[in-house]
Design an enzyme around this catalytic site. Structure first.
Site, PDB file in Angstrom:
ATOM      1  N   ALA A  14      44.694  37.990  40.813  1.00  0.00           N
ATOM      2  CA  ALA A  14      43.775  37.841  41.579  1.00  0.00           C
ATOM      3  C   ALA A  14      44.246  35.782  42.652  1.00  0.00           C
ATOM      4  CB  ALA A  14      42.473  36.921  41.272  1.00  0.00           C
ATOM      5  N   ASP A  63      49.589  40.316  30.979  1.00  0.00           N
ATOM      6  CA  ASP A  63      50.178  41.150  31.752  1.00  0.00           C
ATOM      7  C   ASP A  63      49.256  42.519  31.359  1.00  0.00           C
ATOM      8  OD1 ASP A  63      51.455  44.184  31.796  1.00  0.00           O
ATOM      9  OD2 ASP A  63      52.787  43.639  30.486  1.00  0.00           O
ATOM     10  N   SER A 142      42.450  53.023  46.529  1.00  0.00           N
ATOM     11  CA  SER A 142      42.829  53.324  47.343  1.00  0.00           C
ATOM     12  C   SER A 142      42.411  54.550  48.763  1.00  0.00           C
ATOM     13  CB  SER A 142      43.846  53.263  47.648  1.00  0.00           C
ATOM     14  OG  SER A 142      44.795  53.372  49.087  1.00  0.00           O
ATOM     15  N   TYR A 154      51.338  56.170  42.853  1.00  0.00           N
ATOM     16  CA  TYR A 154      50.127  55.273  43.729  1.00  0.00           C
ATOM     17  C   TYR A 154      48.729  56.005  43.748  1.00  0.00           C
ATOM     18  CZ  TYR A 154      48.145  51.635  46.404  1.00  0.00           C
ATOM     19  OH  TYR A 154      46.506  50.495  46.219  1.00  0.00           O
TER      20      TYR A 154
END
Length: 253
Positions: A14, A63, A142, A154
């Site tokens: 963010a 992390d 995505s 990805y």
């Protein structure tokens, strides 16, 4: 939700881009927000913007691929603002390459941030949702989940986010918790700018090229994703769960 007892959200990744836009929008909607990123100091811009607009936010450094780090961040959020009942799993990285050129380390890094990170953050927060008998989980997938040349890591991670989402919907629904995924199309961010640089195309030309291939004849912006996240986190979205919403300017299979 009242002004004295706002719901608490945690948004990963963010510090900028889509994550910052979502955090800012949720704060405007009246939620207290944990702004989480790898470097706590990098969250200052988002936190300051939220506070300047009258919202409540705290910076969290973690992390997301490290279990202890995530637990510590959620504990800090719970102590300072309250236990999170909204989780936005947005943290992500790219390590693009063709399969035969991709080192194992680049595969592992992408899986660690996207999938392990979403798992750890959701697991750490779910107890607060179960106790509250209410919760909202929004995972960032995505259009690359459908496959994209040079993004085998990805694409696999983003497809995995969709399976993760649907399973959470089954497991947590009886506790009043919904889980949905947003699958963005081309969004103007630092990540897509880096992609343009990688393929040797000027970013403005890259934007025009993607806009021309999109039915609504424009590219997306972080605020487009934030609007969708706002709905999925709202009280009115309680009968929507296990869905993947493509925010891509046109239909997707």
């Amino acid at each position: 939700m009242t002004e004295s007892t706002p719901r608490v959200a945690v948004v990963s990744g963010a510090a900028r881009g889509i994550g910052a836009a979502i955090a800012t929008r949720l704060a405007a909607d009246g939620l207290a927000v944990g702004v989480l990123d790898l470097d706590e100091s990098a969250c200052a811009t988002t936190v300051d913007a939220i506070k300047a607009a009258g919202g409540t936010a705290v910076a969290l450094g973690a992390d997301v691929s490290d279990e202890a780090s995530v637990e510590a961040a959620i504990n800090k959020l719970a102590e300072e603002l309250g236990g999170p009942t909204v989780v936005i799993n947005n943290a992500g990285i790219t390590r693009d390459n063709l399969l035969f050129k991709m080192p194992v380390s680049d595969w592992d890094a992408v899986m660690a941030v996207h999938l392990r990170g979403a798992f750890l953050l959701t697991r750490a927060a779910q107890k607060y949702m179960v106790d509250a008998k209410w919760g909202r989980i929004v995972n960032l997938s995505s259009v690359s989940a459908q496959g994209n040349r040079g993004q085998v890591n990805y694409s696999a991670a983003k497809a995995g986010m969709q399976g993760f989402t649907k399973t959470l919907a089954f497991e947590l629904g009886k506790f009043g918790v919904t889980a949905n995924a947003i699958a963005p199309g081309f969004i103007v961010t630092e990540m897509t700018k880096a992609t343009a640089e990688r393929v040797g195309v000027e970013f403005d030309d890259f934007i025009k090229m993607n806009a021309s291939a999109t039915p609504v004849a424009r590219v997306g912006y972080p605020e487009d994703i934030a609007h969708t996240a706002s709905y999925l986190v709202s009280e009115g979205s309680g009968f929507v769960s296990g869905q993947v919403i493509y925010v891509a300017g046109g239909p997707r299979d």
